[in-house]
Design a protein around this motif. Sequence first.
Motif, PDB file in Angstrom:
ATOM      1  N   ALA A  46       9.163  25.878  67.722  1.00  0.00           N
ATOM      2  CA  ALA A  46       7.776  25.974  68.192  1.00  0.00           C
ATOM      3  C   ALA A  46       7.667  25.457  69.615  1.00  0.00           C
ATOM      4  O   ALA A  46       8.475  24.634  70.067  1.00  0.00           O
ATOM      5  N   VAL A  47       6.671  25.953  70.317  1.00  0.00           N
ATOM      6  CA  VAL A  47       6.293  25.433  71.623  1.00  0.00           C
ATOM      7  C   VAL A  47       4.821  25.064  71.558  1.00  0.00           C
ATOM      8  O   VAL A  47       3.994  25.829  71.040  1.00  0.00           O
ATOM      9  N   VAL A  48       4.475  23.867  72.042  1.00  0.00           N
ATOM     10  CA  VAL A  48       3.107  23.360  72.032  1.00  0.00           C
ATOM     11  C   VAL A  48       2.658  23.159  73.468  1.00  0.00           C
ATOM     12  O   VAL A  48       3.346  22.492  74.252  1.00  0.00           O
ATOM     13  N   GLN A  49       1.510  23.757  73.824  1.00  0.00           N
ATOM     14  CA  GLN A  49       0.989  23.674  75.189  1.00  0.00           C
ATOM     15  C   GLN A  49      -0.403  23.051  75.182  1.00  0.00           C
ATOM     16  O   GLN A  49      -1.317  23.564  74.532  1.00  0.00           O
ATOM     17  N   GLU A  50      -0.553  21.956  75.902  1.00  0.00           N
ATOM     18  CA  GLU A  50      -1.863  21.322  76.074  1.00  0.00           C
ATOM     19  C   GLU A  50      -2.467  21.839  77.373  1.00  0.00           C
ATOM     20  O   GLU A  50      -2.068  21.442  78.471  1.00  0.00           O
ATOM     21  N   TRP A  51      -3.436  22.739  77.246  1.00  0.00           N
ATOM     22  CA  TRP A  51      -4.059  23.325  78.431  1.00  0.00           C
ATOM     23  C   TRP A  51      -5.000  22.335  79.111  1.00  0.00           C
ATOM     24  O   TRP A  51      -5.020  22.229  80.346  1.00  0.00           O
ATOM     25  N   THR A  52      -5.789  21.652  78.304  1.00  0.00           N
ATOM     26  CA  THR A  52      -6.685  20.595  78.772  1.00  0.00           C
ATOM     27  C   THR A  52      -6.647  19.492  77.720  1.00  0.00           C
ATOM     28  O   THR A  52      -6.117  19.690  76.614  1.00  0.00           O
ATOM     29  N   PRO A  53      -7.221  18.320  77.999  1.00  0.00           N
ATOM     30  CA  PRO A  53      -7.257  17.276  76.965  1.00  0.00           C
ATOM     31  C   PRO A  53      -7.959  17.711  75.684  1.00  0.00           C
ATOM     32  O   PRO A  53      -7.730  17.123  74.623  1.00  0.00           O
ATOM     33  N   ALA A  54      -8.782  18.769  75.752  1.00  0.00           N
ATOM     34  CA  ALA A  54      -9.542  19.206  74.580  1.00  0.00           C
ATOM     35  C   ALA A  54      -9.023  20.501  73.973  1.00  0.00           C
ATOM     36  O   ALA A  54      -9.427  20.857  72.864  1.00  0.00           O
ATOM     37  N   PHE A  55      -8.113  21.214  74.655  1.00  0.00           N
ATOM     38  CA  PHE A  55      -7.683  22.526  74.179  1.00  0.00           C
ATOM     39  C   PHE A  55      -6.158  22.610  74.158  1.00  0.00           C
ATOM     40  O   PHE A  55      -5.498  22.388  75.189  1.00  0.00           O
ATOM     41  N   THR A  56      -5.612  22.946  72.965  1.00  0.00           N
ATOM     42  CA  THR A  56      -4.172  23.022  72.764  1.00  0.00           C
ATOM     43  C   THR A  56      -3.817  24.302  72.023  1.00  0.00           C
ATOM     44  O   THR A  56      -4.548  24.739  71.131  1.00  0.00           O
ATOM     45  N   SER A  57      -2.675  24.898  72.379  1.00  0.00           N
ATOM     46  CA  SER A  57      -2.164  26.077  71.692  1.00  0.00           C
ATOM     47  C   SER A  57      -0.718  25.832  71.276  1.00  0.00           C
ATOM     48  O   SER A  57      -0.006  25.028  71.879  1.00  0.00           O
ATOM     49  N   SER A  58      -0.286  26.557  70.228  1.00  0.00           N
ATOM     50  CA  SER A  58       1.120  26.479  69.810  1.00  0.00           C
ATOM     51  C   SER A  58       1.556  27.828  69.256  1.00  0.00           C
ATOM     52  O   SER A  58       0.755  28.576  68.681  1.00  0.00           O
ATOM     53  N   LEU A  59       2.834  28.125  69.439  1.00  0.00           N
ATOM     54  CA  LEU A  59       3.453  29.325  68.894  1.00  0.00           C
ATOM     55  C   LEU A  59       4.668  28.882  68.100  1.00  0.00           C
ATOM     56  O   LEU A  59       5.579  28.258  68.655  1.00  0.00           O
ATOM     57  N   SER A  60       4.682  29.171  66.801  1.00  0.00           N
ATOM     58  CA  SER A  60       5.773  28.702  65.947  1.00  0.00           C
ATOM     59  C   SER A  60       6.371  29.856  65.147  1.00  0.00           C
ATOM     60  O   SER A  60       5.683  30.830  64.797  1.00  0.00           O
ATOM     61  N   TYR A  61       7.666  29.723  64.845  1.00  0.00           N
ATOM     62  CA  TYR A  61       8.401  30.727  64.080  1.00  0.00           C
ATOM     63  C   TYR A  61       9.250  30.018  63.026  1.00  0.00           C
ATOM     64  O   TYR A  61       9.824  28.958  63.291  1.00  0.00           O
ATOM     65  N   GLY A  62       9.322  30.617  61.831  1.00  0.00           N
ATOM     66  CA  GLY A  62      10.131  30.051  60.765  1.00  0.00           C
ATOM     67  C   GLY A  62      10.905  31.127  60.020  1.00  0.00           C
ATOM     68  O   GLY A  62      10.443  32.268  59.892  1.00  0.00           O
ATOM     69  N   LEU A  63      12.083  30.754  59.507  1.00  0.00           N
ATOM     70  CA  LEU A  63      12.959  31.680  58.787  1.00  0.00           C
ATOM     71  C   LEU A  63      13.616  30.965  57.620  1.00  0.00           C
ATOM     72  O   LEU A  63      14.067  29.827  57.755  1.00  0.00           O
ATOM     73  N   VAL A  64      13.669  31.642  56.468  1.00  0.00           N
ATOM     74  CA  VAL A  64      14.393  31.146  55.297  1.00  0.00           C
ATOM     75  C   VAL A  64      15.288  32.268  54.786  1.00  0.00           C
ATOM     76  O   VAL A  64      14.857  33.424  54.697  1.00  0.00           O
ATOM     77  N   ARG A  65      16.520  31.923  54.417  1.00  0.00           N
ATOM     78  CA  ARG A  65      17.440  32.918  53.860  1.00  0.00           C
ATOM     79  C   ARG A  65      18.111  32.318  52.630  1.00  0.00           C
ATOM     80  O   ARG A  65      18.625  31.207  52.662  1.00  0.00           O
ATOM     81  N   GLY A  66      18.099  33.063  51.512  1.00  0.00           N
ATOM     82  CA  GLY A  66      18.739  32.630  50.268  1.00  0.00           C
ATOM     83  C   GLY A  66      19.827  33.604  49.849  1.00  0.00           C
ATOM     84  O   GLY A  66      19.774  34.793  50.172  1.00  0.00           O
ATOM     85  N   ASP A  67      20.804  33.115  49.086  1.00  0.00           N
ATOM     86  CA  ASP A  67      21.997  33.906  48.788  1.00  0.00           C
ATOM     87  C   ASP A  67      22.195  34.122  47.292  1.00  0.00           C
ATOM     88  O   ASP A  67      23.315  33.990  46.782  1.00  0.00           O
ATOM     89  N   ARG A  68      21.142  34.478  46.556  1.00  0.00           N
ATOM     90  CA  ARG A  68      21.330  34.893  45.161  1.00  0.00           C
ATOM     91  C   ARG A  68      22.120  36.207  45.122  1.00  0.00           C
ATOM     92  O   ARG A  68      21.897  37.082  45.964  1.00  0.00           O
ATOM     93  N   PRO A  69      23.014  36.400  44.149  1.00  0.00           N
ATOM     94  CA  PRO A  69      23.794  37.641  44.082  1.00  0.00           C
ATOM     95  C   PRO A  69      22.894  38.852  43.867  1.00  0.00           C
ATOM     96  O   PRO A  69      22.081  38.883  42.939  1.00  0.00           O
ATOM     97  N   GLU A  70      23.039  39.862  44.721  1.00  0.00           N
ATOM     98  CA  GLU A  70      22.199  41.044  44.633  1.00  0.00           C
ATOM     99  C   GLU A  70      22.442  41.834  43.355  1.00  0.00           C
ATOM    100  O   GLU A  70      21.515  42.423  42.793  1.00  0.00           O
TER     101      GLU A  70
END
Length: 397
Positions: A316-340
């Motif tokens: 993730a990246v977190v950006q504080e534009w002003t003391p009152a306004f903040t934005s963030s962009l986050s990404y997540g991934l999970v991978r499991g290996d049960r036999p197909e």
Amino acid sequence: MQQMQRQIERLEREQRQSAQQREVAAGVPADVVTGGDMPGSFKVPGSETSVQIGGYVKFDAIYDLDQDLGDTLFVDGLDASDDSGDPSFRSHARQSRLYIKTSTPTALGAATTHIEGDFFGGGGNEVFSNSRGFRLRHAYGELAGLLAGQTWSNFMHFSAYPTTVDFDGPVGVSFIRQAQVRYTLPVGPGELSLAAENPEGTGYAESRDTAPDVTARYKWQGAAAAVEAGALLRRLETDDAAASSDDAATGYGLMLAGNVDVADSTRLMAGVLYGDGIGRYIYTANGSEDGDSIGAAYIDPDGSLETIEAYGFNTAVVQEWTPAFTSSLSYGLVRGDRPEDIFPTSTRTLQSIHFSHFYQWSDPVTLGFEVSHAYKELQNRDDADNTRLQFSAQYSF
């Protein structure tokens, strides 16, 4: 007469001042509430225990463009057999929460407690009252580095956990609360935490818990960066009749995470989890008895309990534009290996993206808006996705 009156008034003032001085010298009366040692706290009359009461009220409005995923963006809840793309709307206040914290001075330092709950418990409906059950989140005490009770697992990486409008947040993180006994001590420039935690095997039938899960975590926190590393060891067993040969297995997990301030108002964070039999310690990898999710283990055709290899990643990246306004962009991934070949409809991959914005309207009020996307792929490569728009208003106290 006037002089006598002035003398009487002077004597009365001196008596009042003397009485006030005696009261101060004697201390505060036992039945008076005074300020506590924690911000916004008060002391219980007649004791040195400080009590802090707080929490917030949160309203969420949700619009799903493709599939109705409910009150949270639970990515594993996507239905890969449904490609109708029907939009849906809902609103709720279930994330509202209440906590009570205490702090009492002792010869060993402050003895603290923390009790907290929200309304994501069971029950309730949307027909009349929209009532929801109050559930326990945290209930623990701590003194001199020894913690006992229910709280976040020691195998969590807080240095790489971004804030989202969605209650669940990104996949690929460790997100779990449970009862435990933990001891934390300073080691070098950081601190080491060791814990024995409540076990729960998932992903197979008739799970039997015979020993606590053991976790260890080392954390270093600097002025503009932080690093965490952790390890997990667990025992998995089953009483299912299908486990005719080996009904036990050992699972483990490893964790590494951190963050760094690349500018005064910009922070980058990332975390990775890997394990064999790690199961529910990766969020959304809990698993189910029917094998439709990742889980910690499965019973193979020969009757052996086999652990499932899985990994998670988030950034993730977190950006504080002003003391009152903040934005963030986050990404997540999970991978499991049960036999197909055994579990063709089991979850193979989960992904999430959250583009979050927070505006502090006034000191206790924060408004949020978020665009999120969820993706799920099965072992047979069937998949599904959903885009969500969410607005929130949070009133803290």
